[in-house]
Scaffold this motif. Structure first.
Motif, PDB file in Angstrom:
ATOM      1  N   GLN A   6      31.831   1.823  24.878  1.00  0.00           N
ATOM      2  CA  GLN A   6      31.146   0.950  25.729  1.00  0.00           C
ATOM      3  C   GLN A   6      31.092   1.492  27.037  1.00  0.00           C
ATOM      4  N   THR A   7      30.154   0.999  27.895  1.00  0.00           N
ATOM      5  CA  THR A   7      29.712   1.220  29.266  1.00  0.00           C
ATOM      6  C   THR A   7      29.011   0.083  29.859  1.00  0.00           C
ATOM      7  N   PRO A   8      29.427  -0.175  31.267  1.00  0.00           N
ATOM      8  CA  PRO A   8      30.468   0.675  31.773  1.00  0.00           C
ATOM      9  C   PRO A   8      31.842  -0.086  31.789  1.00  0.00           C
ATOM     10  N   ARG A   9      32.821   0.650  32.048  1.00  0.00           N
ATOM     11  CA  ARG A   9      34.209   0.032  31.710  1.00  0.00           C
ATOM     12  C   ARG A   9      34.549  -0.987  32.535  1.00  0.00           C
ATOM     13  N   HIS A  10      34.148  -0.913  33.893  1.00  0.00           N
ATOM     14  CA  HIS A  10      34.126  -1.702  34.770  1.00  0.00           C
ATOM     15  C   HIS A  10      32.929  -2.461  35.380  1.00  0.00           C
ATOM     16  N   LEU A  11      32.721  -3.751  35.687  1.00  0.00           N
ATOM     17  CA  LEU A  11      31.546  -4.046  36.325  1.00  0.00           C
ATOM     18  C   LEU A  11      31.542  -5.325  37.021  1.00  0.00           C
ATOM     19  N   VAL A  12      31.396  -5.184  38.423  1.00  0.00           N
ATOM     20  CA  VAL A  12      31.556  -6.276  39.464  1.00  0.00           C
ATOM     21  C   VAL A  12      29.975  -6.862  39.767  1.00  0.00           C
ATOM     22  N   MET A  13      29.861  -8.101  39.653  1.00  0.00           N
ATOM     23  CA  MET A  13      28.452  -8.450  39.987  1.00  0.00           C
ATOM     24  C   MET A  13      28.529  -9.892  40.578  1.00  0.00           C
ATOM     25  N   GLY A  14      27.656 -10.094  41.337  1.00  0.00           N
ATOM     26  CA  GLY A  14      27.494 -11.449  42.115  1.00  0.00           C
ATOM     27  C   GLY A  14      26.664 -12.438  40.913  1.00  0.00           C
ATOM     28  N   MET A  15      26.627 -13.571  41.258  1.00  0.00           N
ATOM     29  CA  MET A  15      26.156 -14.650  40.356  1.00  0.00           C
ATOM     30  C   MET A  15      24.606 -14.376  39.982  1.00  0.00           C
ATOM     31  N   THR A  16      23.962 -13.757  41.033  1.00  0.00           N
ATOM     32  CA  THR A  16      22.599 -13.837  41.000  1.00  0.00           C
ATOM     33  C   THR A  16      22.181 -12.548  40.194  1.00  0.00           C
ATOM     34  N   ASN A  17      22.949 -11.687  40.243  1.00  0.00           N
ATOM     35  CA  ASN A  17      22.608 -10.148  39.681  1.00  0.00           C
ATOM     36  C   ASN A  17      22.172 -10.317  38.221  1.00  0.00           C
ATOM     37  N   LYS A  18      21.356  -9.274  37.769  1.00  0.00           N
ATOM     38  CA  LYS A  18      21.047  -9.152  36.393  1.00  0.00           C
ATOM     39  C   LYS A  18      21.718  -7.657  36.039  1.00  0.00           C
ATOM     40  N   LYS A  19      22.451  -7.677  34.953  1.00  0.00           N
ATOM     41  CA  LYS A  19      23.117  -6.222  34.458  1.00  0.00           C
ATOM     42  C   LYS A  19      22.998  -6.382  33.007  1.00  0.00           C
ATOM     43  N   SER A  20      23.384  -5.239  32.547  1.00  0.00           N
ATOM     44  CA  SER A  20      23.421  -4.984  31.159  1.00  0.00           C
ATOM     45  C   SER A  20      24.628  -4.186  30.776  1.00  0.00           C
ATOM     46  N   LEU A  21      25.448  -4.638  29.669  1.00  0.00           N
ATOM     47  CA  LEU A  21      26.401  -4.152  28.949  1.00  0.00           C
ATOM     48  C   LEU A  21      25.901  -3.272  27.704  1.00  0.00           C
ATOM     49  N   LYS A  22      26.468  -2.331  27.567  1.00  0.00           N
ATOM     50  CA  LYS A  22      25.881  -1.206  26.134  1.00  0.00           C
ATOM     51  C   LYS A  22      27.246  -0.874  25.335  1.00  0.00           C
ATOM     52  N   CYS A  23      26.838  -0.819  24.314  1.00  0.00           N
ATOM     53  CA  CYS A  23      27.903  -0.397  23.328  1.00  0.00           C
ATOM     54  C   CYS A  23      27.074   0.427  22.359  1.00  0.00           C
TER      55      CYS A  23
END
Lengths: 114, 114
Positions: A6-23
């Motif tokens: 799984q990546t990333p191992r740690h993620l910090v984001m604001g409430m308006t951000n868009k991010k993705s977790l990968k497996c």
């Protein structure tokens, strides 16, 4: 080494951000899963994919959007998250969705919502 | 519905002590039973499993026996080590259900003092 990465191992984001977790799984399995692990709560199953088709969605808010482009990869797209979404997100895989096949877990992504 | 109840932690023991973590279940039919372990900073790993009544699962010195009459699957180890410090999850999968219907207990944190 569990065969599920799984990546990333740690993620910090604001409430308006868009991010993705990968497996990614290297086990040749056909089923993949997303779980949410919050403090002092049982694991919550979020999504199940079998042969790239979603077979279960446990009433997860639409701000979580899964994607399974092939049987080795699973994504969790995040958008407009809330502070209560801070948790450890675990990916797992299994040979199929039947039989006595245990699930193999990745090490998780620790998500913190500011 | 199906459920798993395990003893609340944290459990703190001295090295070489005897360990028991209780787990009881409620399920229709004859579920498969699992113990998973989660070491700090990692995902869940399958520790042992049993698929029918009176089966004993064992691994790394841990044992658990499937007791249908008491609907229990208690985890035991004769002599714990500091490296056994982790969170332990009891889980079940109901017979003939899909693998997605694995139900986890809330976890028991185990700490071993040197």
């Amino acid at each position: 080494e569990t065969g599920v990465t799984q990546t990333p191992r740690h993620l910090v984001m604001g409430m308006t951000n868009k991010k993705s977790l990968k497996c990614e799984q290297h086990l040749g399995h056909n089923a993949m899963y997303w779980y949410k692990q919050s403090a002092k709560k049982p694991l919550e199953l979020m999504f199940v994919y079998s042969l790239e088709e979603r077979v279960e969605n446990n009433s997860v808010p639409s701000r979580f959007s899964p994607e399974c482009p092939n049987s080795s990869h699973l994504f969790l797209h995040l958008h407009t998250l809330q502070p209560e979404d801070s948790a450890l997100y675990l990916c797992a895989s299994s040979p199929g969705t039947g039989g006595d096949e245990p699930q193999h877990f990745g090490d998780g992504t620790r998500l913190s919502i500011l | 519905g199906d459920s798993v109840t395990q003893m609340e932690g944290p459990v703190t023991l001295s090295e070489e002590a005897f360990l028991t973590i209780n787990c009881t279940y409620t399920a229709t039919g004859y579920p498969s039973l699992f113990w998973y372990v989660q070491y700090p900073g990692e995902g869940l790993q399958l520790l042992l499993k049993a698929t029918k009544a009176d089966d004993k699962g064992s691994n790394k010195g841990f044992e658990a026996t499937y007791r249908k009459e008491t609907t229990s699957f208690h985890l035991e180890k004769g002599s714990v080590q500091v490296s056994d410090s982790a969170v332990y999850f009891c889980a079940l999968r109901a017979l003939y259900s899909s693998a997605s219907k694995i139900i986890f207990g809330s976890g028991t944190r185990l700490s071993i003092r040197p």
